[in-house]
Design a protein around this motif. Structure first.
Motif, mmCIF file in Angstrom:
data_model
loop_
_atom_site.group_PDB
_atom_site.id
_atom_site.type_symbol
_atom_site.label_atom_id
_atom_site.label_comp_id
_atom_site.label_asym_id
_atom_site.label_seq_id
_atom_site.Cartn_x
_atom_site.Cartn_y
_atom_site.Cartn_z
ATOM 1 N N ARG A 124 0.834 -1.209 0.000
ATOM 2 C CA ARG A 124 0.000 0.000 0.000
ATOM 3 C C ARG A 124 0.869 1.260 0.000
ATOM 4 O O ARG A 124 0.564 2.238 -0.683
ATOM 5 C CB ARG A 124 -0.916 0.001 1.225
ATOM 6 N N THR A 125 1.966 1.226 0.755
ATOM 7 C CA THR A 125 2.862 2.386 0.808
ATOM 8 C C THR A 125 3.520 2.626 -0.539
ATOM 9 O O THR A 125 3.621 3.765 -1.002
ATOM 10 C CB THR A 125 3.932 2.171 1.890
ATOM 11 N N VAL A 126 3.965 1.557 -1.190
ATOM 12 C CA VAL A 126 4.590 1.699 -2.506
ATOM 13 C C VAL A 126 3.573 2.180 -3.531
ATOM 14 O O VAL A 126 3.870 3.023 -4.383
ATOM 15 C CB VAL A 126 5.218 0.360 -2.943
ATOM 16 N N ALA A 127 2.348 1.658 -3.474
ATOM 17 C CA ALA A 127 1.309 2.078 -4.425
ATOM 18 C C ALA A 127 1.013 3.561 -4.278
ATOM 19 O O ALA A 127 0.789 4.267 -5.270
ATOM 20 C CB ALA A 127 0.038 1.254 -4.212
ATOM 21 N N ALA A 128 1.047 4.058 -3.051
ATOM 22 C CA ALA A 128 0.770 5.479 -2.820
ATOM 23 C C ALA A 128 1.934 6.369 -3.232
ATOM 24 O O ALA A 128 1.768 7.592 -3.312
ATOM 25 C CB ALA A 128 0.442 5.704 -1.345
ATOM 26 N N ALA A 129 3.087 5.775 -3.484
ATOM 27 C CA ALA A 129 4.260 6.569 -3.854
ATOM 28 C C ALA A 129 4.213 7.042 -5.298
ATOM 29 O O ALA A 129 5.003 7.903 -5.699
ATOM 30 C CB ALA A 129 5.540 5.757 -3.629
ATOM 31 N N ARG A 130 3.301 6.505 -6.085
ATOM 32 C CA ARG A 130 3.199 6.922 -7.481
ATOM 33 C C ARG A 130 2.614 8.326 -7.553
ATOM 34 O O ARG A 130 1.624 8.623 -6.923
ATOM 35 C CB ARG A 130 2.331 5.948 -8.266
ATOM 36 N N ARG A 131 3.253 9.180 -8.355
ATOM 37 C CA ARG A 131 2.812 10.563 -8.491
ATOM 38 C C ARG A 131 2.657 10.911 -9.975
ATOM 39 O O ARG A 131 3.402 10.416 -10.813
ATOM 40 C CB ARG A 131 3.824 11.517 -7.866
ATOM 41 N N GLY A 132 1.741 11.797 -10.280
ATOM 42 C CA GLY A 132 1.594 12.300 -11.644
ATOM 43 C C GLY A 132 1.168 11.216 -12.617
ATOM 44 O O GLY A 132 0.580 10.195 -12.258
ATOM 45 N N GLY A 133 1.483 11.460 -13.880
ATOM 46 C CA GLY A 133 1.077 10.523 -14.923
ATOM 47 C C GLY A 133 2.207 9.680 -15.435
ATOM 48 O O GLY A 133 2.125 9.139 -16.537
ATOM 49 N N GLY A 134 3.294 9.589 -14.675
ATOM 50 C CA GLY A 134 4.442 8.819 -15.119
ATOM 51 C C GLY A 134 4.182 7.324 -15.082
ATOM 52 O O GLY A 134 3.252 6.836 -14.442
ATOM 53 N N THR A 135 5.009 6.576 -15.776
ATOM 54 C CA THR A 135 4.902 5.129 -15.826
ATOM 55 C C THR A 135 5.723 4.520 -14.708
ATOM 56 O O THR A 135 6.909 4.808 -14.572
ATOM 57 C CB THR A 135 5.400 4.591 -17.180
ATOM 58 N N CYS A 136 5.089 3.675 -13.899
ATOM 59 C CA CYS A 136 5.762 2.992 -12.795
ATOM 60 C C CYS A 136 5.599 1.489 -12.990
ATOM 61 O O CYS A 136 4.474 0.996 -13.129
ATOM 62 C CB CYS A 136 5.187 3.414 -11.450
ATOM 63 N N VAL A 137 6.712 0.795 -13.023
ATOM 64 C CA VAL A 137 6.722 -0.648 -13.231
ATOM 65 C C VAL A 137 7.349 -1.303 -12.012
ATOM 66 O O VAL A 137 8.458 -0.940 -11.611
ATOM 67 C CB VAL A 137 7.481 -1.047 -14.501
ATOM 68 N N ALA A 138 6.650 -2.260 -11.416
ATOM 69 C CA ALA A 138 7.162 -3.012 -10.275
ATOM 70 C C ALA A 138 7.517 -4.424 -10.730
ATOM 71 O O ALA A 138 6.681 -5.133 -11.285
ATOM 72 C CB ALA A 138 6.132 -3.064 -9.156
ATOM 73 N N VAL A 139 8.762 -4.801 -10.526
ATOM 74 C CA VAL A 139 9.230 -6.160 -10.820
ATOM 75 C C VAL A 139 9.319 -6.894 -9.493
ATOM 76 O O VAL A 139 10.161 -6.577 -8.648
ATOM 77 C CB VAL A 139 10.596 -6.137 -11.533
ATOM 78 N N LEU A 140 8.450 -7.867 -9.294
ATOM 79 C CA LEU A 140 8.418 -8.633 -8.054
ATOM 80 C C LEU A 140 9.187 -9.934 -8.253
ATOM 81 O O LEU A 140 8.793 -10.774 -9.067
ATOM 82 C CB LEU A 140 6.972 -8.933 -7.646
ATOM 83 N N VAL A 141 10.296 -10.075 -7.556
ATOM 84 C CA VAL A 141 11.123 -11.278 -7.642
ATOM 85 C C VAL A 141 10.614 -12.256 -6.600
ATOM 86 O O VAL A 141 10.766 -12.047 -5.395
ATOM 87 C CB VAL A 141 12.611 -10.948 -7.405
ATOM 88 N N GLN A 142 10.006 -13.328 -7.066
ATOM 89 C CA GLN A 142 9.390 -14.288 -6.157
ATOM 90 C C GLN A 142 10.407 -15.195 -5.497
ATOM 91 O O GLN A 142 10.145 -15.778 -4.465
ATOM 92 C CB GLN A 142 8.368 -15.135 -6.915
ATOM 93 N N GLY A 143 11.553 -15.342 -6.105
ATOM 94 C CA GLY A 143 12.568 -16.190 -5.482
ATOM 95 C C GLY A 143 13.467 -16.815 -6.504
ATOM 96 O O GLY A 143 13.333 -16.613 -7.703
ATOM 97 N N GLY A 144 14.443 -17.592 -6.014
ATOM 98 C CA GLY A 144 15.423 -18.228 -6.884
ATOM 99 C C GLY A 144 14.927 -19.547 -7.416
ATOM 100 O O GLY A 144 13.779 -19.938 -7.265
ATOM 101 N N THR A 145 15.851 -20.282 -8.022
ATOM 102 C CA THR A 145 15.501 -21.552 -8.657
ATOM 103 C C THR A 145 16.281 -22.715 -8.081
ATOM 104 O O THR A 145 16.185 -23.827 -8.565
ATOM 105 C CB THR A 145 15.787 -21.470 -10.166
ATOM 106 N N GLY A 146 17.093 -22.497 -7.058
ATOM 107 C CA GLY A 146 17.918 -23.549 -6.489
ATOM 108 C C GLY A 146 17.130 -24.439 -5.549
ATOM 109 O O GLY A 146 15.984 -24.188 -5.185
ATOM 110 N N PRO A 147 17.758 -25.553 -5.093
ATOM 111 C CA PRO A 147 17.061 -26.469 -4.185
ATOM 112 C C PRO A 147 16.730 -25.837 -2.850
ATOM 113 O O PRO A 147 15.780 -26.224 -2.187
ATOM 114 C CB PRO A 147 18.072 -27.612 -4.023
#
Length: 429
Positions: A350-373
């Motif tokens: 919610r805090t990050v979503a509220a950080a968006r200002r104006g009409g600019g483009t904001c892209v969030a890349v969510l890294v869910q985790g690695g691929t190792g055992p």
């Protein structure tokens, strides 16, 4: 001589101990033959020590590391040039270049002899699967006698620094609309479509080309007016990386933090090479301001990411404040924001979503985790639910959201983010 005695090898110390013992026993027992043998055994390492300490030849060293910066998993080559600048030939030399364990361990060579003013060229390769900044060198030369009794160590001060950067994934040329320095890309489109009547003229200055005189404005104002110079607009943006320890899990190259660093490096290099002016921000605040040269910022960004470590910060407040500062300054207020996150709680989303200002483009890349055992058991239902909740809150706040499990998935996600932007414009939202 004292330094040479300190360089006695195990063999040399054994000879000294055996000779001393034999001499003591010969004196106690009155055995002359044993005394002669003891003196011979004791004198041999001492003579070798004297010979090595009297060595007068001088050595010069030159080195070259190519390349000095490379991604993980790639090889660099170290070339050494050793020259005997004295008039005497050298004896047996054992050459060792100090190399960190992560780069493959020490590089050792044995040189039987270097003639007067002669040279020897040596080379070896180093490779690291762990990013970071490593010191290669200095070169150490061990002077030894033919019997292996004494080793005298001499070191050069010359060393090199190898920077191992994160792995970079090539990204497709998908366009993400950003800002333009001076007012947003809508202004750039307006100028490109403007007619002669829409051009804002200015007063004539001495030296202006008369072909640029705007006659209609001149007739209306009663004084010479000229068209303004073409305004150059540069796309700008901000690259954000969440380095909080609590937001990432898993260790090693397969951990989520390493994958996030690799994704950040791939995105930054891609955007800079397309001509975008970027600045780099972490959860601790602004780390790198925008550089005037594209190549300069790319190098600075890769150097910074090569040594990036997890922070102990518990919140994103400092990093989001840096983003707010850009909006307040107005220069990058409508710029492209690419933020790479680990795990976000509902409150943090919610805090990050509220950080968006104006009409600019904001892209969030969510890294869910690695691929190792070590990360295989992390994808529980609760974790997936939290990820979906965070993604939904960000989308509701106007962010474009893409999720990746590793940096290798970034190319497809980047293409989807570009298509999402095209649909956004096509729908007129």
């Amino acid at each position: 001589m004292r330094r040479a005695l300190a360089g006695l090898t195990t063999r040399g110390r054994s000879f000294v101990a055996a000779g001393t013992t034999a001499i003591v026993c010969a004196v106690v027992l009155g055995e002359r033959d044993l005394l002669r043998a003891g003196v011979l055994v004791l004198v041999l390492p001492l003579l070798c020590t004297l010979a090595v300490s009297r060595t007068r030849y001088r050595l010069a060293c030159a080195r070259r590391l190519e390349p000095a910066r490379l991604p993980v998993g790639h090889e660099a080559r170290v070339d050494l040039r050793l020259e005997n600048v004295s008039r005497l030939p050298s004896g047996l030399l054992m050459v060792e270049d100090r190399v960190p364990y992560a780069l493959g361990g020490r590089a050792r060579f044995v040189l039987e002899r270097i003639e007067s003013h002669g040279t020897r060229e040596l080379g070896y390769r180093i490779r690291s699967d762990v990013r970071g900044r490593y010191r290669v060198g200095p070169l150490t030369v061990r002077l030894a006698d033919p019997f292996g009794m004494v080793e005298l160590v001499r070191s050069f001060s010359l060393s090199d620094t190898l920077t191992v950067t994160p792995a970079i994934v090539p990204l497709p040329p998908s366009r993400l609309s950003g800002a333009w320095t001076g007012g947003g890309d809508s202004i750039a489109r307006a100028l490109s479509a403007a007619g002669e009547d829409d051009v804002a003229p200015r007063d004539y200055r001495h030296g202006d080309d008369l072909r640029r005189v705007h006659w209609r404005s001149t007739a209306r104002r009663g004084e010479l007016m000229v068209r303004r110079e073409e305004q150059h607009f540069q796309s700008s943006g901000t690259l954000f990386l969440d380095t909080r320890r609590s937001a990432h899990w898993g260790d090693g190259p397969a951990g989520s933090f390493e994958q996030a660093v690799s994704a950040t490096a791939s995105i930054g290099v891609h955007l800079v090479r397309t001509g975008m002016s970027l600045r780099y921000v972490t959860d601790a605040g602004e780390a790198l301001p925008a550089a005037p040269s594209e190549g300069a910022f790319e190098g600075l960004l890769l150097d910074a990411l090569a040594v990036a470590r997890r922070s102990k910060a518990g919140t994103l407040s400092a990093g989001l404040a840096a983003l707010h500062g850009a909006h307040n300054r107005g220069r990058e207020g409508n710029g492209l924001v690419i933020a790479v996150f680990g795990v976000l709680s509902e409150e943090e989303a919610r805090t990050v979503a509220a950080a968006r200002r104006g009409g600019g483009t904001c892209v969030a890349v969510l890294v869910q985790g690695g691929t190792g055992p070590e990360t295989a058991n992390a994808g529980t239902n609760a974790t997936k639910t939290a990820e979906e909740t965070a993604a939904g809150l960000l989308r509701a706040g106007g962010w474009r959201v893409v999720t990746v499990r590793s940096a290798a998935d970034l190319a497809g996600a980047w293409r989807q983010a570009g298509k999402a932007g095209e649909n956004f414009v096509r729908d007129g939202s």
